[in-house]
Design a protein around this motif. Structure first.
Motif, PDB file in Angstrom:
ATOM      1  N   PRO A 250       0.833  -1.214   0.000  1.00 16.17           N
ATOM      2  CA  PRO A 250       0.000   0.000   0.000  1.00 16.17           C
ATOM      3  C   PRO A 250       0.862   1.256   0.000  1.00 16.17           C
ATOM      4  CG  PRO A 250       0.045  -0.976   2.197  1.00 16.17           C
ATOM      5  CD  PRO A 250       0.777  -1.935   1.294  1.00 16.17           C
ATOM      6  N   ARG A 251       1.456   1.529  -1.144  1.00 15.92           N
ATOM      7  CA  ARG A 251       2.374   2.671  -1.240  1.00 15.92           C
ATOM      8  C   ARG A 251       1.614   3.989  -1.351  1.00 15.92           C
ATOM      9  NH1 ARG A 251       5.434   2.046  -6.273  1.00 15.92           N
ATOM     10  NH2 ARG A 251       3.598   0.898  -6.980  1.00 15.92           N
ATOM     11  N   PRO A 252       2.115   5.054  -0.733  1.00 15.16           N
ATOM     12  CA  PRO A 252       1.456   6.363  -0.856  1.00 15.16           C
ATOM     13  C   PRO A 252       1.501   6.859  -2.299  1.00 15.16           C
ATOM     14  CG  PRO A 252       3.040   6.339   0.965  1.00 15.16           C
ATOM     15  CD  PRO A 252       3.268   5.085   0.188  1.00 15.16           C
ATOM     16  N   LEU A 253       0.464   7.579  -2.694  1.00 12.22           N
ATOM     17  CA  LEU A 253       0.452   8.176  -4.024  1.00 12.22           C
ATOM     18  C   LEU A 253       1.618   9.140  -4.177  1.00 12.22           C
ATOM     19  CD1 LEU A 253      -3.317   8.971  -4.715  1.00 12.22           C
ATOM     20  CD2 LEU A 253      -1.803   7.672  -6.215  1.00 12.22           C
ATOM     21  N   PRO A 254       2.381   9.051  -5.249  1.00  7.18           N
ATOM     22  CA  PRO A 254       3.468  10.014  -5.454  1.00  7.18           C
ATOM     23  C   PRO A 254       2.943  11.439  -5.570  1.00  7.18           C
ATOM     24  CG  PRO A 254       3.640   8.150  -6.969  1.00  7.18           C
ATOM     25  CD  PRO A 254       2.296   8.059  -6.323  1.00  7.18           C
ATOM     26  N   GLN A 255       3.817  12.381  -5.334  1.00  5.52           N
ATOM     27  CA  GLN A 255       3.452  13.791  -5.448  1.00  5.52           C
ATOM     28  C   GLN A 255       2.938  14.086  -6.853  1.00  5.52           C
ATOM     29  OE1 GLN A 255       3.728  15.719  -2.752  1.00  5.52           O
ATOM     30  NE2 GLN A 255       2.876  17.541  -3.710  1.00  5.52           N
ATOM     31  N   GLY A 256       1.726  14.584  -6.948  1.00  6.41           N
ATOM     32  CA  GLY A 256       1.137  14.929  -8.244  1.00  6.41           C
ATOM     33  C   GLY A 256       0.296  13.827  -8.849  1.00  6.41           C
ATOM     34  N   ALA A 257       0.431  12.595  -8.367  1.00  2.00           N
ATOM     35  CA  ALA A 257      -0.333  11.490  -8.954  1.00  2.00           C
ATOM     36  C   ALA A 257      -1.808  11.576  -8.598  1.00  2.00           C
ATOM     37  CB  ALA A 257       0.242  10.156  -8.501  1.00  2.00           C
ATOM     38  N   GLY A 258      -2.102  12.076  -7.397  1.00  2.00           N
ATOM     39  CA  GLY A 258      -3.501  12.210  -7.005  1.00  2.00           C
ATOM     40  C   GLY A 258      -4.262  13.154  -7.913  1.00  2.00           C
ATOM     41  N   GLN A 259      -3.648  14.299  -8.232  1.00  2.15           N
ATOM     42  CA  GLN A 259      -4.293  15.256  -9.127  1.00  2.15           C
ATOM     43  C   GLN A 259      -4.419  14.696 -10.532  1.00  2.15           C
ATOM     44  OE1 GLN A 259      -5.667  18.336  -8.305  1.00  2.15           O
ATOM     45  NE2 GLN A 259      -6.470  18.079 -10.373  1.00  2.15           N
ATOM     46  N   ALA A 260      -3.396  13.975 -10.995  1.00  6.25           N
ATOM     47  CA  ALA A 260      -3.467  13.364 -12.327  1.00  6.25           C
ATOM     48  C   ALA A 260      -4.595  12.343 -12.404  1.00  6.25           C
ATOM     49  CB  ALA A 260      -2.122  12.714 -12.669  1.00  6.25           C
ATOM     50  N   LEU A 261      -4.798  11.583 -11.335  1.00  8.26           N
ATOM     51  CA  LEU A 261      -5.883  10.597 -11.320  1.00  8.26           C
ATOM     52  C   LEU A 261      -7.243  11.283 -11.295  1.00  8.26           C
ATOM     53  CD1 LEU A 261      -6.819   7.682 -11.168  1.00  8.26           C
ATOM     54  CD2 LEU A 261      -6.474   7.744  -8.689  1.00  8.26           C
ATOM     55  N   ARG A 262      -7.373  12.367 -10.521  1.00  7.67           N
ATOM     56  CA  ARG A 262      -8.644  13.118 -10.501  1.00  7.67           C
ATOM     57  C   ARG A 262      -8.949  13.699 -11.874  1.00  7.67           C
ATOM     58  NH1 ARG A 262      -6.728  14.514  -5.357  1.00  7.67           N
ATOM     59  NH2 ARG A 262      -5.719  16.391  -6.168  1.00  7.67           N
ATOM     60  N   ASP A 263      -7.926  14.213 -12.544  1.00  3.07           N
ATOM     61  CA  ASP A 263      -8.146  14.764 -13.888  1.00  3.07           C
ATOM     62  C   ASP A 263      -8.599  13.668 -14.850  1.00  3.07           C
ATOM     63  OD1 ASP A 263      -7.423  17.241 -12.981  1.00  3.07           O
ATOM     64  OD2 ASP A 263      -5.372  17.152 -13.726  1.00  3.07           O
ATOM     65  N   LEU A 264      -8.011  12.482 -14.726  1.00  3.76           N
ATOM     66  CA  LEU A 264      -8.417  11.367 -15.586  1.00  3.76           C
ATOM     67  C   LEU A 264      -9.891  11.034 -15.374  1.00  3.76           C
ATOM     68  CD1 LEU A 264      -7.871   8.889 -17.439  1.00  3.76           C
ATOM     69  CD2 LEU A 264      -7.155   7.658 -15.378  1.00  3.76           C
ATOM     70  N   ARG A 265     -10.339  11.010 -14.130  1.00  2.00           N
ATOM     71  CA  ARG A 265     -11.717  10.626 -13.829  1.00  2.00           C
ATOM     72  C   ARG A 265     -12.720  11.735 -14.121  1.00  2.00           C
ATOM     73  NH1 ARG A 265     -10.545   7.821  -7.905  1.00  2.00           N
ATOM     74  NH2 ARG A 265      -9.617   5.851  -8.678  1.00  2.00           N
ATOM     75  N   GLU A 266     -12.354  12.970 -13.826  1.00  2.00           N
ATOM     76  CA  GLU A 266     -13.326  14.064 -13.880  1.00  2.00           C
ATOM     77  C   GLU A 266     -13.322  14.827 -15.207  1.00  2.00           C
ATOM     78  OE1 GLU A 266     -12.468  16.515 -10.521  1.00  2.00           O
ATOM     79  OE2 GLU A 266     -12.755  14.888  -9.051  1.00  2.00           O
TER      80      GLU A 266
END
Length: 374
Positions: free
Chosen positions: A265-281
């Protein structure tokens, strides 16, 4: 280096994420040509180039395909503006599947980027995103200078988008052994691993350089470097391999360690969370059925909002009517007469008795005084 992942969100098992730098010319043209070729060959179902929001200079590309023949994968690649960067143009790629990622599926990187220069590019898309001189698909020899080696490994370990692997050569390898181990890894791991190579004579130096990271590489073996912050459950002993044979054979133990590492369960890298939100939204590449479902969801959302507004309006109207009725009743009611003032309250009986007793004592004292002389 911190040793706790804290409260940061972890990487979903459905996500494949990577980033790097393209050092060639016109990377957007390279991506367009590659996606067009992948669609013609049936590797992907479709692709699009939606406009960047708010006039941003970023270039955005979307692609969708069916991994394993049935699992839908949506992927989004973003090219950051060059802005006179002499080291190349950064890119970020995130792909999300409908179920946990299978390492045997094709690497999303090779669906957006060409695998070889023969496909229309100079093969320069695989540079490390932050550390100069490192490549994702090649053997990266460690510097001869000990301090420079230490600095490179430390800087590389901070980049948690990649999995950093340090391999020590027990002896000088032949031509097959000098080839990168990445080519022998499953496709899902191939373009997320950075391979650092220590020469036979660098054994002590590389372990000195790794001391700050809390790991060491066995002689003739390999170790996976912990990212910052380290994932919960990371144990360097479980992610080191005693023997890596550089003879062209599949590194079975190393692949097992890599699988275990990416499953943590590795933490999301810096910036990956926003990239994933952009992909979904911000996803635009929808099928007709998905577009209809999206419109149904919008209609349901608007209907719910309208119902809430109507209910709120009715409650407000009812409250206003009650307030008007109460105000009218207050105005029509007769003004009550003021109650007569009560006389001042008399002192309590006990206080009156005490006062009388003190008066008697005072007068009695006067009567009992000493006799005057005759």
């Amino acid at each position: 280096m911190s040793n706790s992942s804290g409260d940061r969100a972890t990487i979903p098992h459905t996500l494949w994420a990577a980033r790097g730098r393209h050092t060639g010319s016109a990377p957007e043209d390279v991506v367009r040509r590659t996606l067009r070729r992948r669609k013609e060959s049936g590797d992907i179902d479709d692709f699009a180039e939606p406009p960047a929001p708010d006039g941003s200079p970023e270039r955005v590309f979307e692609a969708r395909w069916r991994a394993g023949g049935s699992v839908t994968v949506r992927a989004r690649l973003v090219l950051a503006p060059r802005q006179d960067r002499p080291t190349g143009q950064p890119w970020t790629l995130v792909a999300e599947a409908e179920r946990p990622w299978d390492e045997t599926w094709p690497s999303p990187a090779t669906l957006f980027w060409p695998e070889a220069a023969a496909e229309g590019d100079d093969g320069a898309w695989d540079h490390h995103p932050t550390v100069g001189g490192l490549r994702l698909r090649q053997v990266n020899a460690l510097p001869e200078d000990d301090k420079e080696m230490r600095r490179r490994l430390r800087d590389a370990a901070r980049e948690s988008w990649c999995v950093n692997m340090v391999v020590h050569e027990a002896m000088t390898p032949d031509e097959r052994g000098r080839l990168p181990l990445a080519r022998l890894l499953p496709p899902g791991l191939r373009h997320r691993v950075v391979e650092h190579r220590a020469a036979p004579q660098q054994f002590r130096a590389v372990n000195w350089a790794l001391k700050d990271l809390g790991v060491e590489v066995p002689r003739g073996g390999a170790v996976l470097l912990p990212p910052d912050p380290a994932p919960d459950g990371y144990d360097h002993r479980e992610h080191s391999v005693r023997n890596v044979f550089l003879d062209g054979s599949e590194p079975v133990e190393l692949v097992t360690a890599l699988r275990h590492f990416v499953a943590l369960p590795r933490p999301l890298p810096q910036g990956a969370g926003q990239a994933l939100r952009d992909l979904r939204e911000k996803w635009t590449l929808m099928t007709l059925q998905e577009e209809l479902e999206r419109q149904r969801q919008l209609v349901a959302m608007y209907a719910e909002a309208l119902e809430a507004m109507t209910e709120s309006r009715d409650l407000y109207r009812e409250a206003a009517e009650q307030a008007h009725q109460a105000l009218a009743a207050y105005r029509d009611a007769p003004v009550p007469a003021m109650p007569p003032q009560r006389p001042a309250a008399r002192a309590p009986f006990a206080l009156q008795q005490l006062t009388r007793t003190l008066e008697r004592l005072r007068f009695a004292g006067k009567d009992d005084g000493p006799d005057r002389p005759s």
